[in-house]
Enzyme design. Sequence first.
Site, PDB file in Angstrom:
ATOM      1  N   VAL A  35       0.848  -1.193   0.000  1.00 47.61           N
ATOM      2  CA  VAL A  35       0.000   0.000   0.000  1.00 47.61           C
ATOM      3  C   VAL A  35       0.883   1.242   0.000  1.00 47.61           C
ATOM      4  CG1 VAL A  35      -1.794   1.245   1.285  1.00 47.61           C
ATOM      5  CG2 VAL A  35      -1.713  -1.256   1.371  1.00 47.61           C
ATOM      6  N   CYS A  36       0.551   2.209  -0.858  1.00 48.41           N
ATOM      7  CA  CYS A  36       1.225   3.507  -0.821  1.00 48.41           C
ATOM      8  C   CYS A  36       0.133   4.580  -0.812  1.00 48.41           C
ATOM      9  CB  CYS A  36       2.184   3.667  -1.999  1.00 48.41           C
ATOM     10  SG  CYS A  36       1.374   3.724  -3.613  1.00 48.41           S
ATOM     11  N   TYR A  37       0.439   5.783  -1.275  1.00 46.81           N
ATOM     12  CA  TYR A  37      -0.554   6.856  -1.253  1.00 46.81           C
ATOM     13  C   TYR A  37      -1.658   6.651  -2.290  1.00 46.81           C
ATOM     14  CZ  TYR A  37       2.809   9.371   1.616  1.00 46.81           C
ATOM     15  OH  TYR A  37       3.673   9.726   2.610  1.00 46.81           O
ATOM     16  N   PHE A  86      -3.777   4.021  -0.285  1.00 46.46           N
ATOM     17  CA  PHE A  86      -4.455   4.327   0.971  1.00 46.46           C
ATOM     18  C   PHE A  86      -5.472   5.460   0.791  1.00 46.46           C
ATOM     19  CE2 PHE A  86      -4.918   6.682   4.946  1.00 46.46           C
ATOM     20  CZ  PHE A  86      -5.425   5.672   5.749  1.00 46.46           C
TER      21      PHE A  86
END
Length: 106
Positions: free
Chosen positions: A64-66, A93
């Site tokens: 998961v990243c931005y 996210f």
Amino acid sequence: MSFQHLDIATLTTWLDEGRDAALVDIRDALSFAQGHIPGSRRLDNDTVGDFIETTPVERPVVVVCYHGHSSQQAAAWLAGQGFAAVYSLDGGFTDWQLRHPERVEA
């Protein structure tokens, strides 16, 4: 080895079913502290060695990243380390938080 894309709906189903997957969040420490998907752990250059040593390669890994962009590079790298099933969360996210504000842990 390569990674696969995972959409928010599928991850939601997996979590609801209690499916065993390692959720790793590669955002910065402050962003992670302000909110993350419950059960996820922050992964950075300092913690990735321990993660690789302690996580079975057959366990699915969701990165998961931005917004779902840098997670693709991290997922490809983890797949190259021998993990059998690596996923990059599409939308990241930011999208998770929009769709599931009640499923964010600080």
